[in-house]
Design a protein around this motif. Structure first.
Motif, PDB file in Angstrom:
ATOM      1  N   GLU A 136      -7.946   5.743   1.150  1.00  0.00           N
ATOM      2  CA  GLU A 136      -6.619   6.311   1.408  1.00  0.00           C
ATOM      3  C   GLU A 136      -6.583   7.803   1.158  1.00  0.00           C
ATOM      4  O   GLU A 136      -5.991   8.557   1.920  1.00  0.00           O
ATOM      5  CB  GLU A 136      -5.591   5.616   0.520  1.00  0.00           C
ATOM      6  CG  GLU A 136      -5.101   4.347   1.149  1.00  0.00           C
ATOM      7  CD  GLU A 136      -3.994   3.727   0.336  1.00  0.00           C
ATOM      8  OE1 GLU A 136      -3.809   2.526   0.487  1.00  0.00           O
ATOM      9  OE2 GLU A 136      -3.342   4.456  -0.439  1.00  0.00           O
ATOM     10  N   LEU A 140       0.839  -1.206   0.000  1.00  0.00           N
ATOM     11  CA  LEU A 140       0.000   0.000   0.000  1.00  0.00           C
ATOM     12  C   LEU A 140       0.873   1.255   0.000  1.00  0.00           C
ATOM     13  O   LEU A 140       0.638   2.193  -0.744  1.00  0.00           O
ATOM     14  CB  LEU A 140      -0.898   0.019   1.240  1.00  0.00           C
ATOM     15  CG  LEU A 140      -2.073  -0.959   1.226  1.00  0.00           C
ATOM     16  CD1 LEU A 140      -2.839  -0.844   2.524  1.00  0.00           C
ATOM     17  CD2 LEU A 140      -2.982  -0.678   0.047  1.00  0.00           C
ATOM     18  N   GLN A 164     -10.406  -2.101  -5.579  1.00  0.00           N
ATOM     19  CA  GLN A 164      -9.152  -1.350  -5.504  1.00  0.00           C
ATOM     20  C   GLN A 164      -9.410   0.151  -5.541  1.00  0.00           C
ATOM     21  O   GLN A 164      -8.737   0.920  -4.853  1.00  0.00           O
ATOM     22  CB  GLN A 164      -8.251  -1.770  -6.667  1.00  0.00           C
ATOM     23  CG  GLN A 164      -7.699  -3.167  -6.479  1.00  0.00           C
ATOM     24  CD  GLN A 164      -7.238  -3.807  -7.771  1.00  0.00           C
ATOM     25  OE1 GLN A 164      -7.714  -3.449  -8.840  1.00  0.00           O
ATOM     26  NE2 GLN A 164      -6.324  -4.748  -7.674  1.00  0.00           N
ATOM     27  N   VAL A 188       3.928   1.642  -0.975  1.00  0.00           N
ATOM     28  CA  VAL A 188       4.589   1.818  -2.267  1.00  0.00           C
ATOM     29  C   VAL A 188       3.587   2.365  -3.269  1.00  0.00           C
ATOM     30  O   VAL A 188       3.889   3.267  -4.040  1.00  0.00           O
ATOM     31  CB  VAL A 188       5.194   0.485  -2.748  1.00  0.00           C
ATOM     32  CG1 VAL A 188       5.713   0.654  -4.171  1.00  0.00           C
ATOM     33  CG2 VAL A 188       6.327   0.065  -1.829  1.00  0.00           C
ATOM     34  N   GLY A 189       2.357   1.845  -3.192  1.00  0.00           N
ATOM     35  CA  GLY A 189       1.324   2.271  -4.125  1.00  0.00           C
ATOM     36  C   GLY A 189       1.022   3.748  -3.997  1.00  0.00           C
ATOM     37  O   GLY A 189       0.850   4.442  -4.988  1.00  0.00           O
ATOM     38  N   THR A 244     -10.532   1.163  -2.118  1.00  0.00           N
ATOM     39  CA  THR A 244      -9.384   1.269  -1.220  1.00  0.00           C
ATOM     40  C   THR A 244      -8.678   2.613  -1.432  1.00  0.00           C
ATOM     41  O   THR A 244      -8.263   3.270  -0.478  1.00  0.00           O
ATOM     42  CB  THR A 244      -8.382   0.126  -1.512  1.00  0.00           C
ATOM     43  OG1 THR A 244      -9.100  -1.104  -1.540  1.00  0.00           O
ATOM     44  CG2 THR A 244      -7.301   0.074  -0.463  1.00  0.00           C
ATOM     45  N   LEU A 245      -8.577   2.998  -2.681  1.00  0.00           N
ATOM     46  CA  LEU A 245      -7.941   4.265  -3.034  1.00  0.00           C
ATOM     47  C   LEU A 245      -8.728   5.447  -2.462  1.00  0.00           C
ATOM     48  O   LEU A 245      -8.147   6.406  -1.936  1.00  0.00           O
ATOM     49  CB  LEU A 245      -7.862   4.364  -4.552  1.00  0.00           C
ATOM     50  CG  LEU A 245      -6.871   5.340  -5.143  1.00  0.00           C
ATOM     51  CD1 LEU A 245      -5.487   5.075  -4.592  1.00  0.00           C
ATOM     52  CD2 LEU A 245      -6.867   5.213  -6.650  1.00  0.00           C
ATOM     53  N   VAL A 251       2.651   6.769  -5.912  1.00  0.00           N
ATOM     54  CA  VAL A 251       2.212   7.207  -7.233  1.00  0.00           C
ATOM     55  C   VAL A 251       1.645   8.615  -7.149  1.00  0.00           C
ATOM     56  O   VAL A 251       1.752   9.404  -8.069  1.00  0.00           O
ATOM     57  CB  VAL A 251       1.136   6.236  -7.759  1.00  0.00           C
ATOM     58  CG1 VAL A 251       0.592   6.743  -9.085  1.00  0.00           C
ATOM     59  CG2 VAL A 251       1.729   4.860  -7.928  1.00  0.00           C
ATOM     60  N   PHE A 252       1.043   8.946  -6.029  1.00  0.00           N
ATOM     61  CA  PHE A 252       0.346  10.214  -5.929  1.00  0.00           C
ATOM     62  C   PHE A 252       1.242  11.333  -5.452  1.00  0.00           C
ATOM     63  O   PHE A 252       0.804  12.458  -5.329  1.00  0.00           O
ATOM     64  CB  PHE A 252      -0.877  10.065  -5.029  1.00  0.00           C
ATOM     65  CG  PHE A 252      -1.748   8.990  -5.545  1.00  0.00           C
ATOM     66  CD1 PHE A 252      -2.467   9.201  -6.705  1.00  0.00           C
ATOM     67  CD2 PHE A 252      -1.782   7.759  -4.943  1.00  0.00           C
ATOM     68  CE1 PHE A 252      -3.228   8.197  -7.237  1.00  0.00           C
ATOM     69  CE2 PHE A 252      -2.550   6.755  -5.465  1.00  0.00           C
ATOM     70  CZ  PHE A 252      -3.270   6.968  -6.610  1.00  0.00           C
ATOM     71  N   VAL A 253       2.471  11.015  -5.118  1.00  0.00           N
ATOM     72  CA  VAL A 253       3.409  12.084  -4.801  1.00  0.00           C
ATOM     73  C   VAL A 253       3.792  12.712  -6.130  1.00  0.00           C
ATOM     74  O   VAL A 253       4.402  12.073  -6.978  1.00  0.00           O
ATOM     75  CB  VAL A 253       4.657  11.519  -4.100  1.00  0.00           C
ATOM     76  CG1 VAL A 253       5.634  12.632  -3.817  1.00  0.00           C
ATOM     77  CG2 VAL A 253       4.259  10.809  -2.814  1.00  0.00           C
TER      78      VAL A 253
END
Lengths: 218, 171
Positions: free
Chosen positions: B86, B5, B79, B7-8, B82-83, B11-13
């Motif tokens: 977050e 999670l 998914q 690591v995933g 879940t996003l 992506v949004f940074v």
């Protein structure tokens, strides 16, 4: 006359309705127009799980690939899965195109979508290998970031980091090569001619990376 | 799982600094991910769950297309949900979360189109039709209920106006 009035009102109300419905018949409700082409490609950092067979494109397993570090180069991002039948159709074309363009600085990456890496590895060997590295995408984060709704989908990111084109469904070598060639030529032209050819927005948000910078990259 | 999670979320940074090489060894990912807040598990914070549900009910499942990601059992929907969790946990507002999905999938992803531009037709055409229909109905009803003067008798019936219809028929 009553029938005249009936005809007139039918024409007034019915004709636009029929026209609207006819227009609707020409559209595919399942195709989702992507807002991404022309915009910044979503950046990602993803780990390599299959190295790739081509000597230029090859990367060690476990390395992480960052799209942001490819600025100035063309990147082809292909989303695939071992359970996807259409991915078999495009595999050879993608792999061959990747090898053909490797020397020209075009990078290909295959992102595994909702699949297990071991299935992906088995698929690659079943298909006779793959020229470019395959990356894992846990939680389909990058897939969602690219507005994916099925596999295969292929995104071509140009030298400025913009999505040049989205392919829905299997790609073929011909259309892919044509696009890559035109992007490579466009980039050469813009650097040869000089500032006159640089798009008006270039200086503001993203300075155009000259081809020389890409070539100087180790 | 949790590492996945974290690591995933990287992506949004936006715009990680460009480095010399496109690849780096996979280890240092966790260092940048420290600031990411892991959302509460479902059922722990009911108010938070309600916010997630409210957003998820407004987003269309890209796989099944006729359902919201709240109702859809598809993997991609799960998914996406879940996003949503977050992004909410990390301080995004509901509008910002919706905007994120619109930026990726276009307005198509919203089950209810936004009331702007050409979409306004969807909202105002029914009202227009209702007004037109009511107007038309009023005109017709007025015509039906209007008291009309007796029609002028035809020449053949002249002189028989006073005769009751029933009598005429029976003759």
């Amino acid at each position: 006359m009553n029938w005249k009035r009936a005809l007139l009102s039918t024409a007034l109300i019915g004709a636009p309705l029929v026209a609207l419905l006819t227009y609707g018949m020409t559209r595919d409700p399942h195709s989702i127009p992507s807002p991404l082409p022309g915009r910044d490609a979503p950046v990602f950092t993803r780990a390599v799980f299959a190295p790739g067979a081509d000597s230029v494109l090859r990367l060690p397993v476990g390395d992480s690939v960052r799209l942001a570090a490819h600025r100035g180069e063309i990147v082809v991002v292909n989303f695939w899965a071992s359970w996807c039948l259409a991915c078999r159709d495009e595999h050879l074309d993608l792999s061959q195109t990747a090898s053909a363009f490797a020397q020209k600085g075009v990078h290909f990456y295959g992102l595994l979508y909702n699949d297990q890496e071991k299935n992906g590895l088995r698929w690659i060997s079943d298909m006779g290998g793959q020229a470019y590295p395959a990356l894992s995408d846990p939680g389909a984060r990058t897939a969602i970031d690219y507005g994916l709704y099925g596999v295969p989908e292929t995104f071509v990111v140009d030298q400025r980091g913009l999505v040049a084109r989205k392919f829905i469904g299997p790609v073929n070598a011909l259309q892919l090569s044509a696009l890559l060639d035109s992007l490579l030529v466009a980039n050469q032209d813009s650097t040869r001619v000089g500032p006159a050819n640089i798009p008006p927005d270039a200086g503001v948000t993203r300075p155009v990376v000259p081809a020389a910078a890409g070539a100087a990259k180790p | 799982m949790r590492r996945g999670l974290l690591v995933g979320v990287l992506v949004f940074v936006p715009r990680l600094h460009a480095a010399q090489s496109a690849t780096t060894p996979a280890t240092p990912a966790a260092a940048t991910a420290q600031s990411v807040i892991v959302p509460p598990l479902p059922g722990v914070n009911l108010e938070f769950d309600a916010r997630v549900k409210r957003i998820a009910s407004r987003l269309r499942c890209p796989v099944c297309q006729g359902e919201s990601i709240q109702d859809s059992p598809a993997e991609l929907s799960t998914q996406m949900k879940t996003l949503v969790r977050e992004q909410l946990a990390n301080g995004k507002t509901e509008t910002e979360v919706l905007d994120y999905f619109v930026a990726k999938y276009g307005q198509w992803i919203l089950l209810e189109p936004r009331a702007e531009g050409i979409n306004l037709l969807v909202y105002w055409l029914p009202v227009l039709f209702l007004v037109l229909g009511a107007g038309g109905l009023w005109l017709v009803v007025r015509k039906w209920t209007r008291v009309r003067p007796m029609p002028v008798a035809s020449p053949t019936l002249q002189g028989m106006e006073a005769t009751p219809v029933a009598v005429v028929v029976s003759e």
